[in-house]
Write a protein that holds these residues in place. Structure first.
Motif, short mmCIF file in Angstrom:
data_model
loop_
_atom_site.label_atom_id
_atom_site.label_comp_id
_atom_site.label_asym_id
_atom_site.label_seq_id
_atom_site.Cartn_x
_atom_site.Cartn_y
_atom_site.Cartn_z
N TYR A 67 0.86 -1.18 0.00
CA TYR A 67 0.00 0.00 0.00
C TYR A 67 0.90 1.24 0.00
O TYR A 67 1.67 1.44 0.95
CB TYR A 67 -0.89 0.01 1.25
CG TYR A 67 -1.81 -1.17 1.34
CD1 TYR A 67 -3.10 -1.11 0.83
CD2 TYR A 67 -1.39 -2.37 1.93
CE1 TYR A 67 -3.95 -2.21 0.91
CE2 TYR A 67 -2.23 -3.46 2.01
CZ TYR A 67 -3.51 -3.38 1.50
OH TYR A 67 -4.35 -4.46 1.58
N SER A 87 -6.77 2.56 -3.28
CA SER A 87 -7.03 2.12 -1.92
C SER A 87 -6.98 3.32 -0.98
O SER A 87 -6.17 4.22 -1.16
CB SER A 87 -5.98 1.09 -1.49
OG SER A 87 -6.13 0.77 -0.13
N GLU A 129 -6.45 2.70 2.22
CA GLU A 129 -5.71 2.19 3.37
C GLU A 129 -4.37 2.90 3.52
O GLU A 129 -3.79 3.38 2.55
CB GLU A 129 -5.48 0.68 3.22
CG GLU A 129 -6.76 -0.12 3.42
CD GLU A 129 -6.48 -1.56 3.79
OE1 GLU A 129 -5.56 -1.80 4.60
OE2 GLU A 129 -7.19 -2.43 3.29
#
Length: 179
Positions: free
Chosen positions: A109, A137, A139
């Motif tokens: 990530y 994403s 995250e």
């Protein structure tokens, strides 16, 4: 190279499950130390009959595609040799999943993207890494290792609970020793 890979895969670790637990947990802790958040917990998901995966997730800086290739595809490659603040330095631990099985997934990530890679044993018996996907994403940055677990090994992976207590204690001692 296939001979060296075979030695590392089949002879380096006497307890292959504990090696996977130890190596990826320590790498996750090191990732937190690297970004100055050693007191933040890593995230571990133990396998169970409904989810046949062992996962370790850190919230470090994540790794770009070049770093994935250099770190996970090269034996002896380490980003930790220049510091005494991190646990690893030999460049072997991040490949320890190969001692347990034939493949594992690396999810990195970074900056709003999740990039997934499959590390697998190829016909040459050396191992390869292939990029699976890139998706947006929300995250936080970091790395998640996902290791497929054999059906009968759930109880052995529960040793993580004991190991995590040891890691937490060592980390607390380490934090106290730095000014």
């Amino acid at each position: 190279m296939p001979h060296i890979f075979n030695v590392l895969r089949n002879q380096l670790y006497s307890d292959k499950i504990l090696a996977v637990i130890r190596e990826y947990s320590c790498n996750a802790v090191d990732a937190h130390v690297e970004v100055g958040h050693a007191d933040n917990p890593i995230e571990v998901t133990l396998p169970n009959p409904l989810s046949l995966e062992f996962k370790v997730r850190d919230y470090g800086r994540g790794l770009n595609e070049k770093e994935i290739g250099e770190i996970y595809a090269m034996y002896g490659e380490s980003t930790k040799r220049g510091t005494n603040e991190q646990i690893g330095q030999l460049g072997l631990g991040c490949k320890s999943a190969f001692a347990y099985g034939d493949n594992f997934v690396i999810n990195s990530y970074t900056n709003g993207n999740k990039t997934s890679y499959n590390a697998f044993i190829d016909p040459s018996q050396i191992g390869q890494i292939s990029k699976l996907s890139v998706e947006k994403s929300d995250e936080a940055n970091g790395v998640e290792i996902v290791i497929p677990v054999q059906d009968g090994d759930f109880d052995e992976f529960k040793t993580y609970k004991f190991f995590s207590l040891i890691i937490a204690e060592l980390l607390q001692q380490k934090l106290k020793s730095f000014p």
